[in-house]
Design a protein around this motif. Sequence first.
Motif, PDB file in Angstrom:
ATOM      1  N   LEU A   1       0.842  -0.874   0.283  1.00 13.68           N
ATOM      2  CA  LEU A   1      -0.303  -0.008   0.032  1.00 13.68           C
ATOM      3  C   LEU A   1       0.823   1.212   0.304  1.00 13.68           C
ATOM      4  CD1 LEU A   1      -2.918   1.113   0.383  1.00 13.68           C
ATOM      5  CD2 LEU A   1      -2.948   1.225   2.546  1.00 13.68           C
TER       6      LEU A   1
ATOM      7  N   PHE B   1       0.930   4.883  -3.043  1.00 12.36           N
ATOM      8  CA  PHE B   1       0.890   5.648  -2.859  1.00 12.36           C
ATOM      9  C   PHE B   1       1.590   6.883  -2.833  1.00 12.36           C
ATOM     10  CE2 PHE B   1      -3.373   4.134  -1.233  1.00 12.36           C
ATOM     11  CZ  PHE B   1      -4.133   5.108  -1.419  1.00 12.36           C
ATOM     12  N   TYR B   2       3.028   5.784  -2.679  1.00 13.01           N
ATOM     13  CA  TYR B   2       4.092   6.768  -2.195  1.00 13.01           C
ATOM     14  C   TYR B   2       5.662   6.544  -3.517  1.00 13.01           C
ATOM     15  CZ  TYR B   2       2.257   9.120   1.880  1.00 13.01           C
ATOM     16  OH  TYR B   2       1.277  10.046   3.061  1.00 13.01           O
ATOM     17  N   ARG B   3       4.793   5.623  -3.727  1.00  9.57           N
ATOM     18  CA  ARG B   3       6.229   4.739  -5.049  1.00  9.57           C
ATOM     19  C   ARG B   3       7.808   4.872  -4.305  1.00  9.57           C
ATOM     20  NH1 ARG B   3       3.567   1.847  -8.630  1.00  9.57           N
ATOM     21  NH2 ARG B   3       1.859   3.618  -9.276  1.00  9.57           N
TER      22      ARG B   3
ATOM     23  N   GLY C   1       7.511   4.828  -0.724  1.00  7.97           N
ATOM     24  CA  GLY C   1       7.077   4.288  -0.293  1.00  7.97           C
ATOM     25  C   GLY C   1       7.620   3.319   0.471  1.00  7.97           C
TER      26      GLY C   1
ATOM     27  N   GLU D   1       3.399  13.977   4.018  1.00  7.02           N
ATOM     28  CA  GLU D   1       2.856  14.537   3.987  1.00  7.02           C
ATOM     29  C   GLU D   1       2.892  15.673   4.402  1.00  7.02           C
ATOM     30  OE1 GLU D   1      -0.468  14.107   2.673  1.00  7.02           O
ATOM     31  OE2 GLU D   1       0.866  12.347   1.725  1.00  7.02           O
TER      32      GLU D   1
ATOM     33  N   ILE E   1       3.632  10.527  -6.754  1.00  7.23           N
ATOM     34  CA  ILE E   1       3.095  10.109  -5.509  1.00  7.23           C
ATOM     35  C   ILE E   1       1.974  10.286  -5.584  1.00  7.23           C
ATOM     36  CG2 ILE E   1       2.596  11.161  -3.063  1.00  7.23           C
ATOM     37  CD1 ILE E   1       5.692  11.954  -2.924  1.00  7.23           C
ATOM     38  N   ASN E   2       0.937   9.602  -5.151  1.00  7.51           N
ATOM     39  CA  ASN E   2      -0.397   9.236  -5.566  1.00  7.51           C
ATOM     40  C   ASN E   2      -1.437   9.778  -4.607  1.00  7.51           C
ATOM     41  OD1 ASN E   2      -0.105   7.962  -8.049  1.00  7.51           O
ATOM     42  ND2 ASN E   2       0.031   6.074  -7.088  1.00  7.51           N
ATOM     43  N   THR E   3      -0.669  10.510  -3.409  1.00  3.96           N
ATOM     44  CA  THR E   3      -1.705  10.274  -2.634  1.00  3.96           C
ATOM     45  C   THR E   3      -2.453  12.162  -2.234  1.00  3.96           C
ATOM     46  OG1 THR E   3       0.438  11.953  -1.086  1.00  3.96           O
ATOM     47  CG2 THR E   3      -1.265   9.826  -0.715  1.00  3.96           C
TER      48      THR E   3
ATOM     49  N   SER F   1      -5.291  12.370   4.687  1.00  4.05           N
ATOM     50  CA  SER F   1      -4.340  11.702   3.383  1.00  4.05           C
ATOM     51  C   SER F   1      -4.079  10.611   4.760  1.00  4.05           C
ATOM     52  CB  SER F   1      -3.223  12.394   2.349  1.00  4.05           C
ATOM     53  OG  SER F   1      -2.770  13.344   3.414  1.00  4.05           O
TER      54      SER F   1
ATOM     55  N   LEU G   1      -4.322   6.750   5.086  1.00  3.67           N
ATOM     56  CA  LEU G   1      -3.389   5.931   5.097  1.00  3.67           C
ATOM     57  C   LEU G   1      -3.668   5.219   6.296  1.00  3.67           C
ATOM     58  CD1 LEU G   1      -1.309   7.547   2.521  1.00  3.67           C
ATOM     59  CD2 LEU G   1      -2.623   6.080   2.257  1.00  3.67           C
TER      60      LEU G   1
END
Length: 851
Positions: free
Chosen positions: A385, A389-391, A394, A443, A534-536, A771, A775
Amino acid sequence: MLHFFRWKTLLIWFVLLVAVLAATPNLLSDKALERLPNWLPHSRIDLGADLRGGTHLLFKIERTDIVRELLEDTVAGVRNNLRQANIRYTGLSGNDQTVSVKIADAQQIPAASTVLEGLVTSLKSGFWGGAAPNLIVRHDEAGQFTLDISDDAVDAGTLAAQSQSVDVVKRRVEALGDVDFAVRPEGADRVDLQVMGDVDVERLKNIINEPAKISVRMIDESMSGQEAISARWPATSEVLYSLDDPPVPYLVDRTDFVTGKNIVDVQSVVNGSSISIAYKLDADGTERLAQKTRQNIGRHLAIIFDDQVMAAPLINAPILDGTGTIPVSFTADGAHDLALMLRAGALPATLTTVEERTVSPALGAESARAGIWSGVAAAVLVAGLMFAFYRGLGVIAAISLVVNLLLILAFLSAIGATLTLPGIAGIVLIMGMAVDANVLIYERIRDEAKTGRPFAEAIENGFNRAILTVLDANVTIFIAAVILYFLGNDAVRGFAVTLAAGILATVFTAFTLTRWIVVRWLHRRHPRHLPRDINTGIFDRANIRFMGIRRYSFTISAALSIAAMIGFAAVGLHMGVDFAGGSIVELRAKQGRADVGDIRERLGDLNIGEISARQLRDPTGALVQLQPQGGGENAEQSALTLMRDELGGDYDFRRVEVVGPAVSGELTQAATLGVLASLIVILVYIWARFEWQFAIGAIVATLHDIILVLGLFVLTGMEFNLTSVAALLTVIGYSLNDTVVVYDRMRENLRRYRKMPLPILIDASINQTLSRTVLTAVTTLLALAALALLGGEVTRTFAFVMLFGVAVGTFSSIYIAAPVLIAFKLRPETLDNDQDRKVPEPETKSGNPAV
């Protein structure tokens, strides 16, 4: 530009090296571990009885035995001292903690007072070790003396008996052979024993419970035992009964001339159908036995075992060599165990089993396997996960997660901790919560980058401004873990230790390892903006009017809370054996399916009270619960023994938990005080860190969470036990964690936008932290789902309660804790005294405030 000092880098790698060295012994065999140099760590994590199989027994020293022995010693002291002083007396008697004697000659009262005062000694008493008398001597003008044995004397005798009992229990268990065990004192009057592996629990309890006090006296043949019962026997004798069935009365002299302390060696002897105990005495015992038997040929000896006549042999000739045999009416195994107890020495008082928890090795192996698989699944889901979201960031969070686990393993190894099944549950839970610090930092970096600052400056500000939020958020859970450690049994302590270790490791890795990796990436790649993968950012467009429906959410929550309280008052909780007492047993059929109906019918014929039995997911398994017997600790053990005798031929006893009334009462009190203490400490912390309106909001939200979680137990009828208390406290910590993060952003925005309407400001704050909230909740729920599905029967209830609690805690931090601030009209003026944390209003490139 971020700068990382070289000494910080060296410190990080030094800590990682130490962690690797501390954790490595867990991966090595015993032989490989022996070959390691002495300067390297050798300690490993021990697996608890619930993971490798074994038995945990808690014994209570019977205070009545201590009182009786002190009473007998005091009566004997009064008799001997008065006789030596030639003081005539009458009516010498003892009852409970009081000895009474009447001085026959009034002129001898002063002398008697001096003589009896000589029996008084000083004892250490109280926390500061002050002096206290063992006896309180009083008398009246008529010469009636009363000697009261003080409670301090009984307490001192109990502590001495506890120390001696630990040594005796250790010797008895060692005599069983190659047994892995640990014995230690617990509290003021308990002895704690853990035996690992597959053991015969009933035999073990019989060996430990028996005082095994043996002595040799003379039979008083002035009258038969039967005649003595219906007549008045001499004061120097007493009536004791034999071990036969039915028992035979004997009139026996009160004076021992040989005791267990004189026994040098004792062995069981089996000669065909004849079973006896062979003994050998020391020099003192040999001399006294020779003298006594030489003077009393033709009379009978009395071999006394725990105040019962084991044998009454006729003296045909003097016993001069201090050796002999005593015929016994035991089985060969019983005689062997008797010899074992006599060799180990007598207990100073009876040890009563007040708690028993047994897990079979097969169930322990299954639980360990399930715990490992749930941990692997949780790690994969959480890391996946974070990567989604953070590549790249992440991946850094996943690396931090792995290091977290390494640090937890190293810490547990260094302190020689015992890993229990709840401990594994704590590690799995930490996997879900550990990434929270990384999410908060990432964030915050995104927030800083959106203001138009250079990316390097955004990273530095992001880390710096996230520090206090991360600390505030984790302190609440750490406090809950510390309180949990002092709640009770080893299983809950194992959970508390892993949870606390995980929190400390999370904070450490977030601001050292994660920061170091990000700085290295920044210096190597020189990125000018936040990575686009980054997908957040999907949460940036969220503009949810949370406070617009606050009246509806408050009304629904209030209705659910009232319903839960009504259910709690009307139905109550289904208390488990931890709090209600009784027994719970997990069975597995040796052949075919477990027949629950047959189990109820067979146990119903034993007259052991109400019985509940249900089928487990495995059709060969069943869970049986016996209600408290109402006859004290021994009644609980007797009921379990009857159950073993009835079902032992058809079922394997995979898990046994027996809690007597003394322990259940103590656990109930400890759990209640623990929950209250945890709430008070956490809320005092929030009150100190935030304004009073925030503390009131946190209190209301926490009470809401507690009520709804308890309502879940009422609604589902789930058993409420110590593990449930652990889940409840963890839910409280998690909920406050989430609330603190939202509150921290609200406080910051209150300083920035002083004229913004409070409902709009609260909505903006919640949206800005949405976010992180989503998460953290999702990663925690994923970890708990893995635990619920793969963790096994024992942790399933814990995981289910935590799943519900995390959802409720996330809801309350938004819809309960935040609206309370509106009700109390929180305004920026209340924050003016906190200038040291005042944050300047950020601006976007267009010059407008960023909300």
